[in-house]
Design an enzyme around this catalytic site. Structure first.
Site, short mmCIF file in Angstrom:
data_model
loop_
_atom_site.label_atom_id
_atom_site.label_comp_id
_atom_site.label_asym_id
_atom_site.label_seq_id
_atom_site.Cartn_x
_atom_site.Cartn_y
_atom_site.Cartn_z
CB ILE A 122 -0.91 -0.05 1.23
CG1 ILE A 122 -1.84 -1.39 1.22
CG2 ILE A 122 -1.74 1.34 1.05
CD1 ILE A 122 -2.60 -1.36 2.36
N PRO A 123 1.02 1.70 -1.41
CG PRO A 123 1.05 2.64 -3.37
CD PRO A 123 0.40 1.62 -2.45
CB CYS A 124 1.79 5.18 2.84
SG CYS A 124 3.19 4.44 3.65
CG HIS A 125 6.74 4.82 -1.36
ND1 HIS A 125 6.06 3.48 -0.98
CD2 HIS A 125 7.03 4.75 -2.56
CE1 HIS A 125 5.84 2.94 -2.06
NE2 HIS A 125 6.43 3.57 -2.84
#
Length: 159
Positions: A122-125
């Site tokens: 889950i690409p929060c970056h």
């Protein structure tokens, strides 16, 4: 970096180690650990699949993960995390833009991103500040931002 939960496995990654936690067959936690953390020697089928998926991502930042993962969070966090899945690699957005899309505040989006239990998948970056990198994993400096920077640079290859 988060450290010393009970992990089902610890895997090496290009910029750190990753602690993986499963509930049944579902990956429910992925933590960034110091690079010198001892990695797991024994790997069951869930861990082998996760390792294959991560290797595919390290080789191709546009790789779409194909494994069962189930984040645990509040309804609001789950809504933000679902929106993160729609951000393409190499095309980060801002906290403000994502907040506007979700009809909420940028700070609330940032808090949800910081609580993401499954970073990378889950690409929060991929969410950054309007004028800079922003935070990562509830940190505004140090090793977490080094990891965020590494991931963003890695994903520029996907463009």
């Amino acid at each position: 970096m988060v450290f010393m939960h009970a992990y089902d496995a610890i895997l090496s990654a290009p910029m750190c180690c990753l602690g993986a936690g499963f509930t049944g067959d579902a990956l429910t936690r992925l933590d960034f650990l110091p690079v010198d953390t001892p990695v797991s020697a024994r790997r069951d089928s869930r861990v082998r699949q996760l390792a294959r998926e991560l290797d595919a991502y390290w080789n191709d930042p546009a790789h779409v993960f194909d494994l069962l993962f189930v984040p645990q969070g509040t309804p609001f966090q789950l809504r933000v995390w679902h929106a993160l899945l729609g951000i393409p690699p190499g095309q980060p957005t801002t906290y403000g833009a994502l907040a506007k899309r979700l009809g909420t505040a940028a700070r609330a989006v940032g808090q949800a991103c910081g609580s993401n239990p499954l970073p990378i998948l889950i690409p929060c970056h991929r969410v950054v500040a309007a004028h800079g990198l922003g935070g990562f994993m509830h940190s505004s400096g140090g090793a977490p931002l080094d990891v965020k920077t590494w991931l963003l640079v890695h994903e520029r290859r996907a463009d």
